[in-house]
Design an enzyme around this catalytic site. Structure first.
Site, PDB file in Angstrom:
ATOM      1  N   LEU A  74       0.805  -1.301   0.017  1.00 53.70           N
ATOM      2  CA  LEU A  74       0.006   0.184  -0.057  1.00 53.70           C
ATOM      3  C   LEU A  74       0.793   1.440   0.015  1.00 53.70           C
ATOM      4  O   LEU A  74       0.600   2.198  -0.677  1.00 53.70           O
ATOM      5  CB  LEU A  74      -1.109  -0.051   1.255  1.00 53.70           C
ATOM      6  CG  LEU A  74      -1.545   1.389   1.553  1.00 53.70           C
ATOM      7  CD1 LEU A  74      -2.576   1.527   0.466  1.00 53.70           C
ATOM      8  CD2 LEU A  74      -2.325   0.989   3.077  1.00 53.70           C
ATOM      9  N   GLN A  97       2.361   1.982  -3.220  1.00 53.66           N
ATOM     10  CA  GLN A  97       1.374   2.438  -4.261  1.00 53.66           C
ATOM     11  C   GLN A  97       1.322   3.871  -4.058  1.00 53.66           C
ATOM     12  O   GLN A  97       0.914   4.956  -4.932  1.00 53.66           O
ATOM     13  CB  GLN A  97       0.196   1.694  -4.206  1.00 53.66           C
ATOM     14  CG  GLN A  97      -1.079   2.429  -5.037  1.00 53.66           C
ATOM     15  CD  GLN A  97      -0.659   2.174  -6.373  1.00 53.66           C
ATOM     16  OE1 GLN A  97       0.059   1.519  -7.075  1.00 53.66           O
ATOM     17  NE2 GLN A  97      -1.737   3.431  -7.064  1.00 53.66           N
ATOM     18  N   GLU A  98       1.387   4.262  -2.715  1.00 56.23           N
ATOM     19  CA  GLU A  98       1.002   5.572  -2.399  1.00 56.23           C
ATOM     20  C   GLU A  98       2.302   6.676  -2.635  1.00 56.23           C
ATOM     21  O   GLU A  98       2.147   7.776  -3.365  1.00 56.23           O
ATOM     22  CB  GLU A  98       0.520   5.572  -0.934  1.00 56.23           C
ATOM     23  CG  GLU A  98      -0.718   5.316  -0.536  1.00 56.23           C
ATOM     24  CD  GLU A  98      -1.892   6.259  -0.912  1.00 56.23           C
ATOM     25  OE1 GLU A  98      -1.499   7.290  -1.351  1.00 56.23           O
ATOM     26  OE2 GLU A  98      -3.032   5.725  -1.049  1.00 56.23           O
ATOM     27  N   SER A  99       3.389   6.091  -2.147  1.00 50.40           N
ATOM     28  CA  SER A  99       4.664   7.122  -2.322  1.00 50.40           C
ATOM     29  C   SER A  99       5.788   6.672  -2.956  1.00 50.40           C
ATOM     30  O   SER A  99       6.929   7.218  -2.956  1.00 50.40           O
ATOM     31  CB  SER A  99       4.683   7.412  -0.936  1.00 50.40           C
ATOM     32  OG  SER A  99       5.427   6.467  -0.279  1.00 50.40           O
ATOM     33  N   TYR A 150      -5.960   1.374  -8.492  1.00 55.03           N
ATOM     34  CA  TYR A 150      -4.960   1.556  -7.299  1.00 55.03           C
ATOM     35  C   TYR A 150      -5.104   0.201  -6.637  1.00 55.03           C
ATOM     36  O   TYR A 150      -4.119  -0.321  -6.134  1.00 55.03           O
ATOM     37  CB  TYR A 150      -5.890   2.539  -6.545  1.00 55.03           C
ATOM     38  CG  TYR A 150      -5.375   2.409  -5.148  1.00 55.03           C
ATOM     39  CD1 TYR A 150      -4.294   3.488  -4.770  1.00 55.03           C
ATOM     40  CD2 TYR A 150      -6.048   2.090  -3.978  1.00 55.03           C
ATOM     41  CE1 TYR A 150      -4.108   4.013  -3.607  1.00 55.03           C
ATOM     42  CE2 TYR A 150      -5.431   2.262  -2.655  1.00 55.03           C
ATOM     43  CZ  TYR A 150      -4.512   3.297  -2.295  1.00 55.03           C
ATOM     44  OH  TYR A 150      -3.905   3.538  -1.191  1.00 55.03           O
TER      45      TYR A 150
END
EC number: 4.2.2.n1
Length: 470
Positions: free
Chosen positions: A300, A303-305, A430
């Site tokens: 996660l 994927q975010e940063s 996502y």
């Protein structure tokens, strides 16, 4: 007269007994009598494997559904080569084979195939870095396939029009091991089915496709050839219902839906980041995961940063878990640019989202719905669930909800929802991305391919970093 009546009665009794004996001798009757169906399958990521959660795999779950349909127990029998599995089927030790095997005329002469329930294509694969072969004339190295496999049968057919084609066969390796042999440089080429290749390329992006060998090969279960139709006759309505009630689609989505799209550059960058960047933060992912799998939390975060603790978006979310200012306050994060705090906060927030999912929804759907909520908010996800129910599908299955999330960008749908417009299409991508990252990380972790992690670093805020009050 009495004697004649007695003969008639005895004859009728004998006929009834004979019918009963005949009934008891059918394959279905034997399965019912034993209260179990014996299903053979090749052990692989796409068919059957043992996971922390228990037995998993597309063919395993489909076989379990058929056993439930029959009202008996499932005895799954894993194999490591085709020869042994086919021999056990012929001897009667197995009732059927459920292993993602393709239908072809050669096999159909020996075995009986059930209804087609999927299609695949066969690809010739090679390792990135050598010249790409575009047809059989370009093959300059050694090509190896599994003996008695559909790949072997395909090459035998191809050789009739390409007499110079040569290859070797093995019973010592399975399909995934041959793909690994290509990566390791032990062989130059092999053939792979599309679903196996998609799963394998999650953590080996250097495996490339040279050209397609076949297209849309039918996949079906296999039975012994006999005059006994008792079991075969139930396969037809079973697969009909599985398609009608979306059971097949849900299984496809669970095991293969997130790996259909492959990006070489992104996958390569991710594998590199796992080895170079993840070890800096892995101790914190493990420390704050709680009941979550730390690898899911790390996926996660990537994927975010992309594991950048100073990441920032135009909308104001910041840090390695990309928290909004409001979310950070909710989970006790005072500095979103401090990675330990941010990871702790992100883990706490994801756990809260999972707990918010109705208790009746099982895993892994709970997690996929929660991940979508992490991206667009639970309100929008619930709007999509309501639309899903209105359209006659299940609001509790991610496979159904993901088809409706993109509708939230269309006015005729979102104007009737509580929370309005949302980029639900982005949320679907996502979640698919996180699932791919998670799968790859699990495989690399369990195969000890992640670099040894150091002690968790202490990252002091630089001048100008935000320091927020609760």
């Amino acid at each position: 007269m009495l004697k004649e009546k007695l003969i008639i009665i005895i004859t009728l009794v004998m006929l009834l007994c004979a019918c009963d004996i005949q009934e008891q001798s059918t394959q279905l009757a034997q399965i019912k009598a034993q209260n179990k169906i014996r299903v053979g399958t090749l052990a692989s990521a796409s068919n059957y494997y043992q996971a922390v959660q228990g037995e998993q795999g597309f063919e395993y779950e489909l076989s379990q559904a058929f056993a439930d349909y029959l009202g008996v127990e499932l005895e799954i029998v894993p194999f490591f080569n085709l020869s042994d599995m086919f021999a056990r089927l012929q001897s009667g030790d197995l009732d059927l084979i459920a292993s993602g095997l393709t239908y072809n005329k050669t096999r159909a002469q020996q075995y009986r195939f059930g209804p087609t329930y999927r299609t695949i294509s066969q690809k010739l694969v090679y390792k990135q870095g050598i010249e790409r072969p575009r047809d059989y004339d370009d093959l300059t190295g050694n090509l190896m396939v599994i003996a008695k496999s559909s790949h072997s049968l395909t090459l035998q057919k191809v050789k009739k029009s390409n007499p110079e084609l040569n290859w070797s066969e093995t019973e010592e390796f399975d399909e995934e091991e041959l793909l690994q042999a290509v990566i390791d440089g032990e062989i130059d080429y092999t053939l792979a089915d599309t679903h196996t290749l998609s799963l394998f390329r999650r953590y080996h992006p250097n495996l490339s496709i040279g050209f397609s060998i076949t297209h849309n090969d039918p996949i079906a279960w296999m039975l012994r050839k006999s005059n006994d139709d008792s079991l075969y006759a139930l396969l037809v309505p079973f697969f009909g219902e599985a398609k009608q009630n979306n059971q097949l689609y849900v299984l496809e989505e669970k095991y293969f839906g997130h790996v259909r799209q492959f990006n070489y550059v992104n996958t390569l960058a991710y594998i590199e980041a796992i080895k170079e960047t993840l070890p800096k933060y892995q101790p914190w992912f493990e420390q704050y995961a709680g009941t979550l799998d730390w690898r899911l939390l790390a996926a996660l975060s990537y994927q975010e940063s992309m594991w950048n603790p100073r990441a920032k978006s135009p909308t104001g979310v910041r840090g390695i878990m990309m928290l909004t200012r409001n979310t950070a306050k909710q989970v006790g994060v005072t500095n979103r640019l401090e990675p330990e705090q941010n990871i702790r906060g992100g883990a706490k927030y994801l756990s809260k989202l999972i707990k918010r999912i109705p208790d009746r929804i099982p895993q892994p759907d709970r997690t996929w719905l929660a991940l979508a909520a992490y991206n667009v908010g639970w309100g929008h996800v619930n709007d999509a669930r309501i639309i899903t129910k209105q359209q006659g599908a299940s609001p509790d299955k991610w496979a159904d909800v993901k088809k409706r999330l993109p509708l939230l960008i269309k006015k005729r749908y979102y104007r009737k929802t509580r929370y309005g417009y949302s980029r639900g299409d982005v949320a679907v991508s996502y979640v698919d991305n996180i699932r791919r990252y998670y799968d790859a990380l699990v495989w690399l972790d369990e195969n000890n391919a992640i670099e040894e992690k150091p002690e968790a670093p202490v990252v002091a805020p630089k001048i100008g970093d935000e320091v927020e009050a609760k």
